[in-house]
Scaffold this active site. Structure first.
Site, PDB file in Angstrom:
ATOM      1  N   LYS A 195      42.487  37.624  43.549  1.00 49.92           N
ATOM      2  CA  LYS A 195      41.205  38.242  43.925  1.00 49.92           C
ATOM      3  C   LYS A 195      40.774  39.293  42.910  1.00 49.92           C
ATOM      4  CE  LYS A 195      43.412  42.049  45.374  1.00 49.92           C
ATOM      5  NZ  LYS A 195      43.221  43.458  45.014  1.00 49.92           N
ATOM      6  N   VAL A 283      45.966  51.225  35.544  1.00 48.42           N
ATOM      7  CA  VAL A 283      46.154  49.809  35.234  1.00 48.42           C
ATOM      8  C   VAL A 283      45.083  48.984  35.948  1.00 48.42           C
ATOM      9  CG1 VAL A 283      47.699  47.828  35.484  1.00 48.42           C
ATOM     10  CG2 VAL A 283      48.623  50.068  34.874  1.00 48.42           C
TER      11      VAL A 283
END
Length: 336
Positions: A195, A283
């Site tokens: 996703k 990140v």
């Protein structure tokens, strides 16, 4: 009383640890940064990741992994994909030293570049099987920024050992946080990873000025790609219609709290990937996952046009608008 060691004091690790601590679970959260440990213990804050949030005074931060893990019933790893092997190797050494077996779980959403391995597979390669009784994953629509505020949240805990997932379920369950369980570890991990790809694209569309029609089309066709990859890898198709699939896709693909969405939005506004990564300082899992899934499709006869378009933008310096045009003018077909 269940004792949990959470490895990783980023936003999601902190939010999960705090949720457990508020449930009167004994929780140690490990960080390799001493300044972060001091901030959590002394000020009950983790301002870089969750600005303005006040953490439970029952949450104890620890800089020594062995101290954090000693006597723990559950170890929950919540570190970026690229850190799984190094942190897992440290954990293996600690568990060997302690001669200890735990329920091992993670809440990381990504795939390893090059190997295309899921997080649990990476863990299996670095942590000896005699040191854990089972593996599980926490996934679903759950932004840390909302969880820490007490927003109503439901997640899915995937694993093959019902007793182990029930332990995790009990540590997290509250009036504001409802965990379900499922038996599809593989599908739950893939939903959480894939996703992020679609969320990047959704952010790009909004950044370019497109509306909800475009977003809805992307999320729906993105779910088809997620399911296609999942089935190829052996996941249950129905998992992608649950919290770990469409639930996570909706919240990640439509909320500014999602770093993947925000990264895509900034690129839609004209920033380069390097600029975005530098400014966010966190990140962006979807960037690496795009590459991993693109490489996977090359050798597994999959048709993933959205993933391919995003790969071209992120790694081949293609223009977003050109890739949108290519997607919209592909040969017509029936809906699958």
């Amino acid at each position: 009383m269940t004792k949990v060691a959470v490895l990783g004091a980023g936003s999601w690790g902190t939010a999960l640890a705090n949720t457990m601590a508020k449930n009167n679970v004994v929780v140690n959260i490990w960080s390799h940064r001493v300044d972060q440990v001091d901030e959590i213990n002394q000020r009950h804050q983790n301002d870089h990741y969750l600005p303005g949030a006040t953490l439970s005074e029952k949450l104890l931060a620890v800089a020594d992994m062995q101290v954090a893990v000693a006597d723990a019933d559950v170890v929950l790893m919540v570190v970026p994909t690229k850190a799984i092997r190094s942190v897992g190797s440290q954990l293996a050494e600690v568990l060997q030293n302690l001669d200890q077996q735990v329920i091992l779980a993670h809440a990381t959403k990504g795939l390893e570049q090059g190997t295309h391995l899921r997080i649990s597979q990476m863990i299996e390669e670095v942590v000896p099987s005699e040191n854990y009784s089972s593996l599980a994953v926490i996934s679903g629509p759950s932004h840390a920024e909302d969880v820490i505020k007490g927003d109503l949240t439901a997640v899915s805990i995937g694993g093959t050992d019902e007793a182990a997932t029930a332990v995790l379920q009990k540590t997290l369950a509250s009036e504001n946080f409802r965990p379900y369980t499922n038996h599809d570890l593989l599908g739950s991990e893939l939903g959480g990873a894939l996703k992020n790809i679609i969320a990047l694209g959704s952010g790009m569309l909004v950044g370019l000025g497109y509306g909800v029609n475009a977003q809805a089309a992307l999320l729906t066709r993105g779910l088809v790609e997620m399911r296609s990859v999942g089935q190829k890898m052996g996941a249950k198709p129905e998992t992608f219609l649950g919290l770990a699939g469409i639930g996570d896709l909706i919240v990640t693909g439509m909320s500014p709290n999602s770093r993947n969405y925000r990264a895509g939005f900034a690129m839609g506004h004209g920033q380069s990937l390097n600029q975005v990564q530098e400014e966010m300082g966190m990140v962006i899992e979807g960037v690496n996952t795009v590459k991993a899934v693109y490489e996977y499709q090359q050798t597994h006869q999959l048709d993933l046009p959205i993933t391919t378009a995003l790969y071209q933008v992120l790694y081949e310096e293609a223009q977003i608008e050109d890739q949108i045009k290519l997607l919209m003018t592909r040969p017509l077909k029936a809906e699958d």
